[in-house]
Design a protein around this motif. Structure first.
Motif, short mmCIF file in Angstrom:
data_model
loop_
_atom_site.label_atom_id
_atom_site.label_comp_id
_atom_site.label_asym_id
_atom_site.label_seq_id
_atom_site.Cartn_x
_atom_site.Cartn_y
_atom_site.Cartn_z
N TRP A 89 30.99 34.20 54.33
CA TRP A 89 31.20 35.66 53.96
C TRP A 89 32.13 36.42 55.10
O TRP A 89 31.94 36.38 56.18
N ASP A 90 32.92 37.28 54.77
CA ASP A 90 33.94 37.90 55.47
C ASP A 90 33.93 39.26 54.83
O ASP A 90 34.89 39.51 53.78
N PRO A 91 33.36 40.36 55.20
CA PRO A 91 33.35 41.75 54.63
C PRO A 91 34.93 42.15 54.86
O PRO A 91 35.28 42.99 53.65
N ALA A 92 35.57 41.91 55.63
CA ALA A 92 37.27 42.47 55.56
C ALA A 92 37.87 41.64 54.34
O ALA A 92 38.58 42.64 53.71
N LYS A 93 37.55 40.45 54.01
CA LYS A 93 38.32 39.90 52.57
C LYS A 93 37.68 40.80 51.38
O LYS A 93 38.38 40.91 50.53
N ASP A 94 36.38 41.12 51.37
CA ASP A 94 35.88 41.93 50.31
C ASP A 94 36.66 43.26 50.60
O ASP A 94 36.94 43.94 49.05
N GLU A 95 36.90 43.69 51.44
CA GLU A 95 37.43 45.23 51.42
C GLU A 95 38.92 44.95 51.09
O GLU A 95 39.38 46.05 50.10
N ALA A 96 39.68 44.05 51.44
CA ALA A 96 41.06 43.81 51.04
C ALA A 96 41.16 43.59 49.62
O ALA A 96 42.05 43.86 48.87
N ALA A 97 40.10 43.02 48.99
CA ALA A 97 40.14 42.63 47.50
C ALA A 97 39.53 43.78 46.75
O ALA A 97 39.80 43.61 45.31
N GLY A 98 39.28 44.81 47.25
CA GLY A 98 38.65 45.98 46.40
C GLY A 98 37.23 45.77 46.15
O GLY A 98 36.56 46.24 45.16
N ASP A 99 36.56 44.70 46.80
CA ASP A 99 35.13 44.24 46.17
C ASP A 99 34.03 44.89 47.19
O ASP A 99 33.13 44.22 47.26
N GLN A 100 34.26 46.03 47.67
CA GLN A 100 33.17 46.67 48.42
C GLN A 100 31.73 46.91 47.64
O GLN A 100 30.60 46.81 48.19
N CYS A 101 31.62 46.86 46.48
CA CYS A 101 30.72 46.88 45.59
C CYS A 101 29.74 45.74 45.27
O CYS A 101 28.70 45.76 44.34
N LYS A 102 29.98 44.44 46.00
CA LYS A 102 29.60 43.46 45.22
C LYS A 102 28.02 43.19 45.81
O LYS A 102 27.30 42.37 45.12
N SER A 103 27.68 44.06 46.63
CA SER A 103 26.16 43.87 46.89
C SER A 103 25.46 45.14 46.36
O SER A 103 24.12 45.36 46.60
N TYR A 104 26.11 45.75 45.38
CA TYR A 104 25.54 46.92 44.63
C TYR A 104 25.40 46.64 42.98
O TYR A 104 25.20 47.58 42.20
#
Length: 256
Positions: A89-104
């Protein structure tokens, strides 16, 4: 965003939820009278879920109130494939991919400390908005089918009233929501995954406390043939509010 920490015994609230599941239920809404057509889901509702609600955090405080530490997956029945995904898990990668909502997504959104706003969109559709992540879930009654083809983080939710009866007389009930067509996401903020093959079943029950407070207890059952060894069963609790105090729509965060 505000939330309330409850001192109520966890065992009692979970027992209430499971007792609700064990009661004999009839899923069909009552008719509009002898020989008349059945009432629509809004009119047939055995409980009133509408209004504003605020989270009561009664368990898993360290997983819900703060972002869990990397590698802290306690109590989730993860497969080895899930552990491998979570360990990377790398939150920076989620942010770069526009996936900030994966835990919502639908399997996790009710674990986020938040406010809910539940309304009837129409006679056949119950709407639940969350201020955390600015999410909206729609619970469709009847034979609704999604005209879209793409999975989404909230998926497709089909709802039905489960009516408790004493003889032929309705004496209460709960809402059962079955959600499918989910886009893969996280069960916890620290990357604990669920796949796009995950399924979700929820039971919404109301409990009235001695002091008059009204509580919403949601029993959440997540299944996933890829990332879970067995169903992941949890419960979330909310207190009904008189108005929208504390309602504060906030965008998704990959780190939070």
């Amino acid at each position: 965003m505000t939330c309330r920490i409850s001192k109520s015994p966890l065992g009692l609230t979970i027992a209430i939820a499971w007792m609700a599941l064990a009661l004999p239920l009839a899923a069909q809404p009552p008719g509009g009278g002898r020989g008349g057509p059945p009432m629509n889901p809004k009119a047939a509702a055995p409980i009133d879920l509408t209004g504003y609600w605020v989270s009561i955090v009664t368990e898993d405080w360290r997983y819900r109130m703060v972002t869990p530490a990397p590698g802290d997956y306690q109590s989730v029945p993860m497969t080895q494939a899930a552990v491998k995904i979570a360990d990377s898990w790398d939150p920076a990668k989620d942010e770069a991919a526009g996936d900030q909502c994966k835990s919502y997504g639908a399997p996790a959104i009710l674990r986020v400390p938040e406010h809910l706003h539940i309304t009837w969109q129409d006679d056949q559709t119950l709407s639940m908005e969350t201020d955390a992540g600015k999410q909206t879930r729609l619970f469709h009654f009847g034979n609704w089918k999604n005209p879209e083809s793409m999975p989404s983080i909230q998926g497709d939710s089909l709802a039905q009233w489960e009516i408790q009866r004493a003889g032929f007389r309705p004496v209460g009930g709960s809402l059962k929501v079955t959600t499918s067509h989910l886009k893969a996401g996280y069960l916890r903020k620290n990357g604990v995954p669920y796949s796009d093959n995950a399924g979700l079943v929820e039971y919404y029950d109301l409990v009235k406390e001695r002091n008059g407070d009204q509580l919403l207890v949601v029993t959440i059952v997540v299944t996933d043939p890829i990332y879970l060894r067995e169903p992941f069963i949890i419960s979330s609790h909310f207190k009904k509010q008189d108005g929208d105090a504390g309602w504060n729509p906030t965008a998704c965060s990959a780190r939070w």
